[in-house]
Design a protein around this motif. Structure first.
Motif, PDB file in Angstrom:
ATOM      1  N   GLY A  26     -29.648  37.798 -66.600  1.00  4.88           N
ATOM      2  CA  GLY A  26     -29.275  38.253 -65.274  1.00  4.88           C
ATOM      3  C   GLY A  26     -30.008  39.508 -64.869  1.00  4.88           C
ATOM      4  N   ARG A  27     -29.664  40.019 -63.657  1.00  5.44           N
ATOM      5  CA  ARG A  27     -30.390  41.135 -63.069  1.00  5.44           C
ATOM      6  C   ARG A  27     -30.289  42.407 -63.897  1.00  5.44           C
ATOM      7  NH1 ARG A  27     -29.286  43.115 -56.926  1.00  5.44           N
ATOM      8  NH2 ARG A  27     -30.097  41.005 -56.523  1.00  5.44           N
ATOM      9  N   GLY A  28     -29.078  42.734 -64.346  1.00  3.72           N
ATOM     10  CA  GLY A  28     -28.911  43.980 -65.088  1.00  3.72           C
ATOM     11  C   GLY A  28     -29.756  44.021 -66.346  1.00  3.72           C
ATOM     12  N   GLU A  29     -29.699  42.962 -67.147  1.00  3.61           N
ATOM     13  CA  GLU A  29     -30.512  42.910 -68.360  1.00  3.61           C
ATOM     14  C   GLU A  29     -31.999  42.918 -68.017  1.00  3.61           C
ATOM     15  OE1 GLU A  29     -28.775  39.252 -69.889  1.00  3.61           O
ATOM     16  OE2 GLU A  29     -28.129  40.355 -71.665  1.00  3.61           O
ATOM     17  N   ALA A  30     -32.354  42.271 -66.908  1.00  5.80           N
ATOM     18  CA  ALA A  30     -33.762  42.196 -66.525  1.00  5.80           C
ATOM     19  C   ALA A  30     -34.304  43.577 -66.167  1.00  5.80           C
ATOM     20  CB  ALA A  30     -33.934  41.236 -65.348  1.00  5.80           C
ATOM     21  N   VAL A  31     -33.523  44.360 -65.429  1.00  7.18           N
ATOM     22  CA  VAL A  31     -33.981  45.708 -65.067  1.00  7.18           C
ATOM     23  C   VAL A  31     -34.237  46.534 -66.325  1.00  7.18           C
ATOM     24  CG1 VAL A  31     -33.283  47.870 -63.973  1.00  7.18           C
ATOM     25  CG2 VAL A  31     -32.885  45.693 -62.802  1.00  7.18           C
ATOM     26  N   THR A  32     -33.329  46.439 -67.299  1.00  5.70           N
ATOM     27  CA  THR A  32     -33.514  47.166 -68.557  1.00  5.70           C
ATOM     28  C   THR A  32     -34.769  46.689 -69.281  1.00  5.70           C
ATOM     29  OG1 THR A  32     -31.123  47.434 -68.779  1.00  5.70           O
ATOM     30  CG2 THR A  32     -32.455  47.708 -70.769  1.00  5.70           C
ATOM     31  N   LEU A  88     -37.428  45.198 -67.990  1.00  3.76           N
ATOM     32  CA  LEU A  88     -38.621  45.561 -67.244  1.00  3.76           C
ATOM     33  C   LEU A  88     -39.026  47.000 -67.519  1.00  3.76           C
ATOM     34  CD1 LEU A  88     -37.759  43.839 -63.838  1.00  3.76           C
ATOM     35  CD2 LEU A  88     -39.659  43.217 -65.347  1.00  3.76           C
ATOM     36  N   ALA A  89     -38.031  47.872 -67.599  1.00  2.59           N
ATOM     37  CA  ALA A  89     -38.334  49.276 -67.887  1.00  2.59           C
ATOM     38  C   ALA A  89     -38.778  49.460 -69.331  1.00  2.59           C
ATOM     39  CB  ALA A  89     -37.103  50.129 -67.597  1.00  2.59           C
ATOM     40  N   ARG A  90     -38.213  48.665 -70.225  1.00  2.00           N
ATOM     41  CA  ARG A  90     -38.505  48.835 -71.656  1.00  2.00           C
ATOM     42  C   ARG A  90     -39.881  48.311 -72.042  1.00  2.00           C
ATOM     43  NH1 ARG A  90     -34.532  45.905 -73.534  1.00  2.00           N
ATOM     44  NH2 ARG A  90     -35.787  44.023 -73.716  1.00  2.00           N
ATOM     45  N   SER A  91     -40.261  47.127 -71.539  1.00  2.00           N
ATOM     46  CA  SER A  91     -41.458  46.476 -72.063  1.00  2.00           C
ATOM     47  C   SER A  91     -42.575  46.283 -71.060  1.00  2.00           C
ATOM     48  CB  SER A  91     -41.077  45.104 -72.643  1.00  2.00           C
ATOM     49  OG  SER A  91     -40.508  44.279 -71.626  1.00  2.00           O
ATOM     50  N   LEU A 125     -35.665  38.844 -57.407  1.00  2.00           N
ATOM     51  CA  LEU A 125     -37.078  39.207 -57.276  1.00  2.00           C
ATOM     52  C   LEU A 125     -37.276  40.179 -56.121  1.00  2.00           C
ATOM     53  CD1 LEU A 125     -40.018  38.992 -58.030  1.00  2.00           C
ATOM     54  CD2 LEU A 125     -40.167  36.873 -56.684  1.00  2.00           C
ATOM     55  N   ALA A 126     -36.585  39.937 -54.996  1.00  2.00           N
ATOM     56  CA  ALA A 126     -36.674  40.878 -53.876  1.00  2.00           C
ATOM     57  C   ALA A 126     -36.190  42.266 -54.311  1.00  2.00           C
ATOM     58  CB  ALA A 126     -35.848  40.361 -52.696  1.00  2.00           C
ATOM     59  N   PHE A 127     -35.134  42.307 -55.102  1.00  2.00           N
ATOM     60  CA  PHE A 127     -34.619  43.582 -55.622  1.00  2.00           C
ATOM     61  C   PHE A 127     -35.663  44.262 -56.508  1.00  2.00           C
ATOM     62  CE2 PHE A 127     -32.426  45.941 -58.970  1.00  2.00           C
ATOM     63  CZ  PHE A 127     -31.596  46.780 -58.240  1.00  2.00           C
ATOM     64  N   PHE A 128     -36.303  43.486 -57.392  1.00  2.68           N
ATOM     65  CA  PHE A 128     -37.319  44.060 -58.291  1.00  2.68           C
ATOM     66  C   PHE A 128     -38.499  44.596 -57.491  1.00  2.68           C
ATOM     67  CE2 PHE A 128     -35.906  40.561 -61.440  1.00  2.68           C
ATOM     68  CZ  PHE A 128     -34.781  41.304 -61.787  1.00  2.68           C
ATOM     69  N   ARG A 129     -38.914  43.863 -56.478  1.00  9.41           N
ATOM     70  CA  ARG A 129     -40.063  44.289 -55.676  1.00  9.41           C
ATOM     71  C   ARG A 129     -39.729  45.567 -54.902  1.00  9.41           C
ATOM     72  NH1 ARG A 129     -43.712  41.207 -58.359  1.00  9.41           N
ATOM     73  NH2 ARG A 129     -44.228  39.200 -57.376  1.00  9.41           N
ATOM     74  N   GLU A 130     -38.585  45.546 -54.221  1.00  9.64           N
ATOM     75  CA  GLU A 130     -38.219  46.695 -53.388  1.00  9.64           C
ATOM     76  C   GLU A 130     -37.969  47.944 -54.219  1.00  9.64           C
ATOM     77  OE1 GLU A 130     -34.859  45.283 -51.260  1.00  9.64           O
ATOM     78  OE2 GLU A 130     -35.994  43.783 -50.111  1.00  9.64           O
ATOM     79  N   GLY A 131     -37.413  47.780 -55.423  1.00  7.04           N
ATOM     80  CA  GLY A 131     -37.117  48.933 -56.270  1.00  7.04           C
ATOM     81  C   GLY A 131     -38.266  49.368 -57.157  1.00  7.04           C
ATOM     82  N   GLY A 132     -39.406  48.686 -57.066  1.00  7.60           N
ATOM     83  CA  GLY A 132     -40.548  49.060 -57.874  1.00  7.60           C
ATOM     84  C   GLY A 132     -40.392  48.723 -59.348  1.00  7.60           C
ATOM     85  N   HIS A 133     -39.499  47.794 -59.660  1.00  7.04           N
ATOM     86  CA  HIS A 133     -39.282  47.437 -61.069  1.00  7.04           C
ATOM     87  C   HIS A 133     -40.400  46.537 -61.606  1.00  7.04           C
ATOM     88  CE1 HIS A 133     -35.232  49.122 -60.948  1.00  7.04           C
ATOM     89  NE2 HIS A 133     -35.034  48.471 -59.810  1.00  7.04           N
ATOM     90  N   HIS A 134     -40.964  45.684 -60.740  1.00  9.87           N
ATOM     91  CA  HIS A 134     -42.016  44.776 -61.202  1.00  9.87           C
ATOM     92  C   HIS A 134     -42.820  44.328 -59.992  1.00  9.87           C
ATOM     93  CE1 HIS A 134     -44.073  41.798 -63.647  1.00  9.87           C
ATOM     94  NE2 HIS A 134     -43.778  40.861 -62.756  1.00  9.87           N
ATOM     95  N   ASP A 135     -44.124  44.570 -60.036  1.00  9.01           N
ATOM     96  CA  ASP A 135     -44.995  44.118 -58.954  1.00  9.01           C
ATOM     97  C   ASP A 135     -46.038  43.128 -59.451  1.00  9.01           C
ATOM     98  OD1 ASP A 135     -46.608  45.730 -60.448  1.00  9.01           O
ATOM     99  OD2 ASP A 135     -47.133  47.113 -58.826  1.00  9.01           O
ATOM    100  N   GLY A 136     -45.832  42.592 -60.671  1.00  8.81           N
ATOM    101  CA  GLY A 136     -46.793  41.672 -61.265  1.00  8.81           C
ATOM    102  C   GLY A 136     -46.452  40.217 -61.009  1.00  8.81           C
ATOM    103  N   ARG A 149     -40.328  31.685 -48.683  1.00 11.26           N
ATOM    104  CA  ARG A 149     -39.880  32.992 -49.155  1.00 11.26           C
ATOM    105  C   ARG A 149     -40.497  33.327 -50.515  1.00 11.26           C
ATOM    106  NH1 ARG A 149     -33.823  35.003 -50.767  1.00 11.26           N
ATOM    107  NH2 ARG A 149     -34.259  37.237 -50.745  1.00 11.26           N
ATOM    108  N   ILE A 150     -40.693  32.326 -51.362  1.00 13.19           N
ATOM    109  CA  ILE A 150     -41.360  32.547 -52.643  1.00 13.19           C
ATOM    110  C   ILE A 150     -42.737  33.164 -52.404  1.00 13.19           C
ATOM    111  CG2 ILE A 150     -42.410  31.381 -54.625  1.00 13.19           C
ATOM    112  CD1 ILE A 150     -40.124  29.355 -54.479  1.00 13.19           C
ATOM    113  N   ARG A 151     -43.464  32.617 -51.447  1.00  8.63           N
ATOM    114  CA  ARG A 151     -44.794  33.159 -51.140  1.00  8.63           C
ATOM    115  C   ARG A 151     -44.704  34.581 -50.589  1.00  8.63           C
ATOM    116  NH1 ARG A 151     -44.739  29.470 -53.631  1.00  8.63           N
ATOM    117  NH2 ARG A 151     -45.818  27.473 -53.489  1.00  8.63           N
ATOM    118  N   GLU A 152     -43.733  34.812 -49.710  1.00 14.70           N
ATOM    119  CA  GLU A 152     -43.589  36.147 -49.131  1.00 14.70           C
ATOM    120  C   GLU A 152     -43.323  37.200 -50.202  1.00 14.70           C
ATOM    121  OE1 GLU A 152     -40.424  35.642 -46.389  1.00 14.70           O
ATOM    122  OE2 GLU A 152     -41.658  34.633 -44.857  1.00 14.70           O
ATOM    123  N   LEU A 153     -42.651  36.798 -51.273  1.00 17.32           N
ATOM    124  CA  LEU A 153     -42.348  37.731 -52.360  1.00 17.32           C
ATOM    125  C   LEU A 153     -43.481  37.822 -53.375  1.00 17.32           C
ATOM    126  CD1 LEU A 153     -38.604  36.772 -52.933  1.00 17.32           C
ATOM    127  CD2 LEU A 153     -39.459  38.940 -52.031  1.00 17.32           C
ATOM    128  N   GLY A 154     -44.590  37.132 -53.106  1.00 12.84           N
ATOM    129  CA  GLY A 154     -45.740  37.219 -53.992  1.00 12.84           C
ATOM    130  C   GLY A 154     -45.554  36.505 -55.311  1.00 12.84           C
TER     131      GLY A 154
END
Length: 615
Positions: A513-519, A521-524, A546-557, A574-579
């Motif tokens: 889920g999102r919470g574990e993913a944010v951790t 993303l920051a860790r690895s 994914l929109a949350f990760f993009r907007e918060g700068g957690h992952h742009d890859g 929308r998938i395309r819009e989110l890169g």
């Protein structure tokens, strides 16, 4: 349960795939109510025809059944006629020819005669054949006339450009006759199985609808997974940009009805109905029904295939009577829903895998509860792997490194654990029976649904993990040291692909889920992210995260959506819009995509001209 006369042999019945409405099935999914609503919509809108209604749904969800019910409902309406065109089984003729001929054959000879007079005024269409063709209208049936009309219309590009005028004249003559009750006449053309066709044929049907049959008095009803339309347009219509593909389809399809998955109540009624018809009700307890409903994605065709697999296996191998037919049912469930474990179970290189797994699952549960392991109790389990008796949590990791890669995730799957615990009698008898005579049915593809399971631990490095791969599949070294985060709330469905990536040297981190993913993303700082769509009751959780990760700068890859569900066109945009890339449900696509990510990461290395091995 039926028995053969006098012999006492059980007789189970195969379920056919006839759509609801062919007289083969009751309305287990309450299709009639939907058909009546769509019929009311079409009839009320007859004055605005032409338009196209798409019945959208995944494979096996009942699109053809709904079309048959809709046709039956519309047949009771005054001044409404129907034509059926199966795009997949219509032969080798072009889709344009097949569709136009199907429409023309619905007209009576008087209407066709008027159309021929229209053609006679177009010298380019008839030429020297004018007299012969007009004579056909008097002496031959409609089929011969339509064939000759098509031959004249398809001579060259100029003739094809005049087809629409001929068809408009034919429809004008047909509409002018009016309905029996004075209603405006309406022709409804049902196009079935479009998503089974090659991309070129799909586009040909779409172009036939828009370019030649876009005339007053006609309504098209398409049964098709719209994601297949979307892919076909991008592949074969020269429309590469997603936004342009959406715009192209919006010109073809004006209304879409998406068939929903059956409700829990409907799914239960569906399974009960199928079991009763196949005479297998007594072999499927409530817990097994729950597994089927959850793991099949409530897909009617998948449920039928599973029941038919049991019926076939029993009729081919009656020796399952000795082991227990309930056990055969459980083996079928393993084959359909846990194919990786089933392959290991059928592999004679492994011992009694069921007993081994259950011993491991009990030991794992004891360790997770903080119990001090009894070395004497677990000496057999550890000794069979050449390990010292256990001493604590480290021993669990050591044991898991010697067991099949699937075990940790499966141990967290309550349905799977309960299924193995429910095996009747010594499991070794079941294993020996299976290996003595493996199942004859072909192993089905992995289910598209995401059943509810608990989260397993992340996959560890390959040095601590012994991976079981399908025969003939080798790890792909181009992926070595690639850091990948995989977000999926049901990772137990992905153990085989995860094991392959791990064996290829991917540094894989699995979260739910999102919470574990944010951790994570920051860790690895992963090089790439794999994600599903639905989590819990949120169909779009993957996109929202994914929109949350993009907007918060957690992952742009790079991000790839890997899921059995192919979303509707708006969400694909929308998938395309989110890169992001995808969606896909093909493991080969995932491997190739990750190789592209790895190649971009190592730009100083020469590119590879070979393809990864088929998974």
């Amino acid at each position: 349960m039926d028995t053969a006369g006098g012999g006492g042999t059980r007789r189970f019945v195969v379920l056919n795939d006839a759509p609801v409405g062919d007289g083969a099935e009751d309305d287990l999914l309450e299709v009639d109510q939907v058909a009546r609503g769509l019929a009311d919509l079409i009839v009320a809108s007859r004055a605005t025809a032409p338009f196209t209604l798409a019945v959208d749904g995944a494979w096996g969800m009942g699109k053809s059944s709904l079309l048959h019910r809709l046709e039956a409902t519309l047949s009771a309406e005054p001044a409404v006629s129907a034509v059926w065109f199966n795009a997949w089984t219509s032969g080798r003729a072009s889709a344009l020819e097949g569709l136009i001929k199907s429409v023309l054959l619905r007209f009576d000879r008087n209407v066709l005669r008027r159309a021929l007079r229209s053609m006679s005024q177009r010298a380019h269409l008839l030429g020297a054949m004018r007299g012969a063709v007009l004579a056909l209208a008097s002496f031959f049936g409609a089929g011969r006339v339509v064939d000759e009309m098509w031959q004249r219309m398809s001579l060259d590009a100029q003739a094809r450009n005049e087809i629409k005028g001929v068809l408009r004249d034919a429809f004008g003559a047909w509409l002018a006759k009016g309905g029996e009750a004075g209603d405006r006449r309406l022709l409804v053309v049902f196009v079935d199985d479009l998503d089974r066709c090659a991309s070129e044929r799909i586009v040909e049907v779409c172009e036939a609808i828009k370019l030649y049959l876009d005339v007053p008095g006609i309504v098209f009803v398409l049964a098709c997974d719209q994601s297949a339309l979307w892919r076909a347009v991008r592949e074969s219509a020269g429309v590469a940009e997603p936004a342009a593909a959406v715009e192209y389809l919006e010109k073809i399809v004006q209304i879409s009805y998406r068939i929903p998955a059956p409700s829990a109540e409907q799914a239960t009624r569906l399974v009960d109905g199928y079991l009763a018809r196949s005479h297998t009700s007594g072999l499927f307890g409530e817990s097994l029904k729950d597994v089927i409903i959850a793991r099949s994605g409530r897909n009617p065709r998948r449920i039928k295939r599973l029941i038919n697999s049991f019926v076939l296996e029993y009729h081919l191998n009656r020796s399952w009577d000795e082991v227990g037919l309930e056990n055969l049912v459980k083996v079928i469930l393993l084959q359909h829903f846990y194919p990786g474990f089933y392959r290991l179970l059928a592999n004679p290189r492994h011992d009694d895998l069921i007993s081994e797994f259950l011993d491991y699952q009990r030991y794992r549960g004891a360790v997770k509860q903080g119990d001090e392991p009894d070395p004497d109790r677990w000496a057999g389990l550890f000794g069979s792997k050449g390990l010292r008796p256990p001493s604590g949590a480290e021993s669990l990791l050591e044991l898991e490194g010697e067991l099949p890669a699937e075990f940790p995730a499966l141990a967290a799957d309550r349905d799977f654990v309960a299924l193995l615990h429910s095996v009747d009698g010594p499991s070794r008898r079941l294993v020996e029976q299976l290996r003595r005579r493996p199942l004859a049915t072909v192993e089905p593809p992995a289910p598209a649904s995401r059943p509810e399971v608990s989260a397993p631990r992340p996959v560890r490095s390959r040095r601590a993990l012994r991976v079981s791969l399908p025969p003939g599949v080798a790890p792909w070294p181009a992926l070595r040291d690639l850091r990948v985060l995989w977000i999926d709330d049901h990772p137990g469905n992905n153990t085989e692909l995860a094991g392959y990536l791990d064996a290829s040297g991917v540094r894989l981190d699995v979260v739910t889920g999102r919470g574990e993913a944010v951790t994570a993303l920051a860790r690895s700082a992963p090089d790439a992210v794999l994600s599903d769509f639905r989590r819990g009751q949120d169909d779009d959780a993957g996109l929202n995260d994914l929109a949350f990760f993009r907007e918060g700068g957690h992952h742009d890859g790079p991000v790839l959506f890997f899921s059995g569900r192919i979303p509707e066109l708006a969400l694909q945009e929308r998938i395309r819009e989110l890169g992001a890339d995808g969606p896909t449900n093909n493991e080969n696509d995932v491997v190739r995509w990750l190789e592209q990510v790895a190649t971009r990461k190592k730009r100083d290395e020469p590119g590879r001209d070979v393809q990864p091995p088929a998974f």
